[in-house]
Design an enzyme around this catalytic site. Structure first.
Site: not given
Length: 216
Positions: A45-47
């Protein structure tokens, strides 16, 4: 990543990791591992939150946010967001194997995100947010598969793990403004409502493996 203006805060939970800085920002340099350092590469997912979580582990020296798993060379965030590159938002971890093992890092990865949702993490949806683990050796592959089996058997999650386990090929560092974004934007609505709860959950699950400043 998301724009920072509060008047569009209500949109943050639906548009995923959107740009937080001008598009022309340069790509971050990709450091070579120092003598004795090892690498591990994961996408969950969003890093923003993944990078923060993994950086809090003892033995982790550096975490770089970037892109991997696709075919486009030197992709930008905008390229990856089109979902035509097949890249996922990914982090590359530089760690000291004398302090922390790959097995511990792999276990931490499965607690740093929800590995049971296909092409989705919370409000972020698409193949660029998929759960993916890259291995560099047969041993790492076996560790990942064993960890998935362990997680499934523990019933920690209600649904089975859907993480892709694939051989590592190449990792591209993301733009400079994505690096360390979590720490410098704690009051940003997306960070506060989506990223911080994930980091706090990670700290609870991996308390014994955290650096002292985070094990509180």
């Amino acid at each position: 990543m998301k724009k920072l203006m509060l008047y569009i805060a209500g949109l943050f939970l639906f548009v995923g990791c959107a740009n937080g800085q001008p598009n022309q920002d340069a790509m971050a340099p990709l450091p070579k591992p120092k003598t004795g350092e090892a690498l591990a590469t994961f996408g969950g997912g969003c890093f923003w939150s993944m990078s923060e979580a993994m950086s809090e582990l003892k033995g982790v020296n550096k975490v770089i946010s970037g892109y991997a798993g696709g075919s486009t060379k030197n992709p930008t965030y905008e390229d990856v967001s089109t979902r035509t590159t097949n890249h996922a938002e990914t982090v590359q971890i530089y760690y000291d194997p004398k302090v922390i093992s790959y097995a511990t890092i792999a276990e931490a990865f499965f607690f740093a995100h929800d590995p049971t949702t296909l092409n989705r993490q919370g409000p972020d949806e698409g193949t660029d947010y998929r759960s993916i683990a890259f291995y560099r050796t047969p041993e790492e592959k076996n560790i990942l598969l064993a960890t998935i089996k362990k997680v499934n058997e523990s019933k920690h999650y209600n649904n089975p793990v859907v993480t892709q386990v694939v051989p590592f090929t190449v990792f591209y560092a993301a733009e400079n403004y994505h690096q360390g974004y979590y720490k410098t934007h704690l009051s940003q609505p997306y960070i506060a409502s989506v990223s911080t709860p994930k980091v706090l959950k990670f700290r609870k699950a991996m308390a014994a493996e955290l650096k002292p400043e985070f094990a509180k």
